[in-house]
Enzyme design. Structure first.
Site, short mmCIF file in Angstrom:
data_model
loop_
_atom_site.label_atom_id
_atom_site.label_comp_id
_atom_site.label_asym_id
_atom_site.label_seq_id
_atom_site.Cartn_x
_atom_site.Cartn_y
_atom_site.Cartn_z
N CYS A 96 1.00 -1.17 0.21
CA CYS A 96 0.19 0.14 0.21
C CYS A 96 0.87 0.88 -0.08
O CYS A 96 1.29 1.52 0.53
CB CYS A 96 -0.81 -0.04 1.32
N CYS A 296 -13.59 17.97 8.36
CA CYS A 296 -13.52 16.71 7.26
C CYS A 296 -14.62 16.53 6.06
O CYS A 296 -14.06 15.39 5.43
CB CYS A 296 -13.38 16.09 8.17
#
Length: 343
Positions: A96, A296
């Site tokens: 990843c 956010c």
């Protein structure tokens, strides 16, 4: 001829080409990603909040690789992974691009038979490693030194946590507590909040740290005359631990249920849904001269900014913190100053 748009690149992570849906902006270079995020916030403020010509800064540049210290994964057989692009199928991860190396190692070596989901959390600067397995711990294996706990154990009252260093503060973060996904990003966020608070003095400014979580802002800012409001029992317990030397009071309730008191400055970091009218009324009732609103979600940012403007505040500017490079997620700190008493 290459007629690709300026800034378009081949995704740098091979997992994206293999179908992983975890990063949705890897086709753009990091500079273009930041420009796109500024425009998304600008559009939301104008279209949803009816707030135009607001200064927006792209903010500090954070590394785009090996940064993520928490990863929630689904399990396929015994291996953990993320959802495939536009699918509920699990893409098992062999690597990843954005995960911290400790998380990459756990993904490669661990096996989780019988699990449905796992949450991997590491302390990038302490070496702590924790895996929460849902619904329960089975016969799997994890690397040596990694603590494992089942969601059923946590529900029954077991305690599990890691520690992370942010600034000069060592913070305890329990398995059920929210925390930012990277310590350098948390530090950048605190710096943006500090700028939004203007002439904040930790020794004299009365600070309300609303939706305060484990105490990130109060702790790193060194606030000694503050109150932190948090509804999560786990996070509030962490905050009491992390702020004990500062003497910050921790109030365990929803912001909407808090009885506001006279405050000089507010930092508010609500969930993705934003403040809403009830919490906006509480912020205004403190009489704070300045508010640092941490958002956010751009739509929530625009709605909340509009609510506060209608209640007597002015938006001075917005600073983005690119907490999640290669994804569409946007973290922003909005500076608001009190102009008048609410109608």
């Amino acid at each position: 001829l290459d007629d690709s748009a300026p800034g378009r690149v081949a995704p740098p992570c091979p997992e994206v080409a293999a179908g992983c849906g975890g990063c949705d902006l890897q086709h753009a270079d990091l500079e273009l990603q930041r420009e796109l995020k500024v425009e998304v916030v600008r559009d939301a403020l104008a279209r949803i909040g009816q707030l135009r010509e607001v200064p927006i800064e792209a903010g500090e540049h954070l590394p785009g690789e090996s940064y993520r210290t928490v990863l929630r994964c689904a399990v396929d057989g015994e291996r953990a992974g993320l959802r495939r692009r536009r699918s509920n199928q699990v893409h098992v991860l062999d690597g990843c691009l954005v995960a911290h190396p400790a998380i990459e190692r756990i993904l490669a070596e661990a096996r989780f038979p019988g699990a449905e989901q796992v949450t991997i959390r590491v302390g990038a600067r302490t070496g702590d490693e924790l895996v929460v397995i849902e619904p329960r711990v089975g016969d799997g294996v994890v690397p040596a030194g990694t603590r494992v706990v089942g969601a059923d154990e946590l529900d029954a009252g077991s305690q599990a946590h890691i520690h992370e260093l942010v600034g000069r503060r060592r913070l305890r973060i329990s398995a059920d507590s929210f925390f930012q996904a990277r310590p350098d990003g948390a530090e950048a966020l605190v710096r943006a909040v500090r700028r939004a608070l203007g002439d904040f003095d930790p020794r004299s400014t009365r600070l309300a740290d609303l939706y305060g979580g484990v105490g990130l802002f109060s702790a790193v800012l060194g606030a000694t005359r503050g109150v932190l409001v948090e509804r999560s029992e786990s996070a509030a317990s962490d905050a009491e631990h992390n702020l004990s030397e500062l003497g910050t009071r921790v109030v365990r309730c929803a912001v909407e249920d808090w009885d506001p008191e006279p405050i000089d400055a507010v930092v508010a970091d609500p969930s993705r849904v934003g403040l809403g009218p009830g919490a906006a009324d509480v912020l205004v009732a403190t009489g704070a001269a300045r508010i640092a609103l941490v958002s956010c979600d751009p739509a929530a940012l625009a709605r909340d900014a509009r609510l506060l403007v209608d209640r007597g505040y002015a938006v001075v500017g917005v600073e983005l913190v690119d907490m999640f490079p290669h994804t569409h997620h946007i973290e922003a700190v909005t500076t608001l100053v009190r102009e008048r008493s609410p109608r």
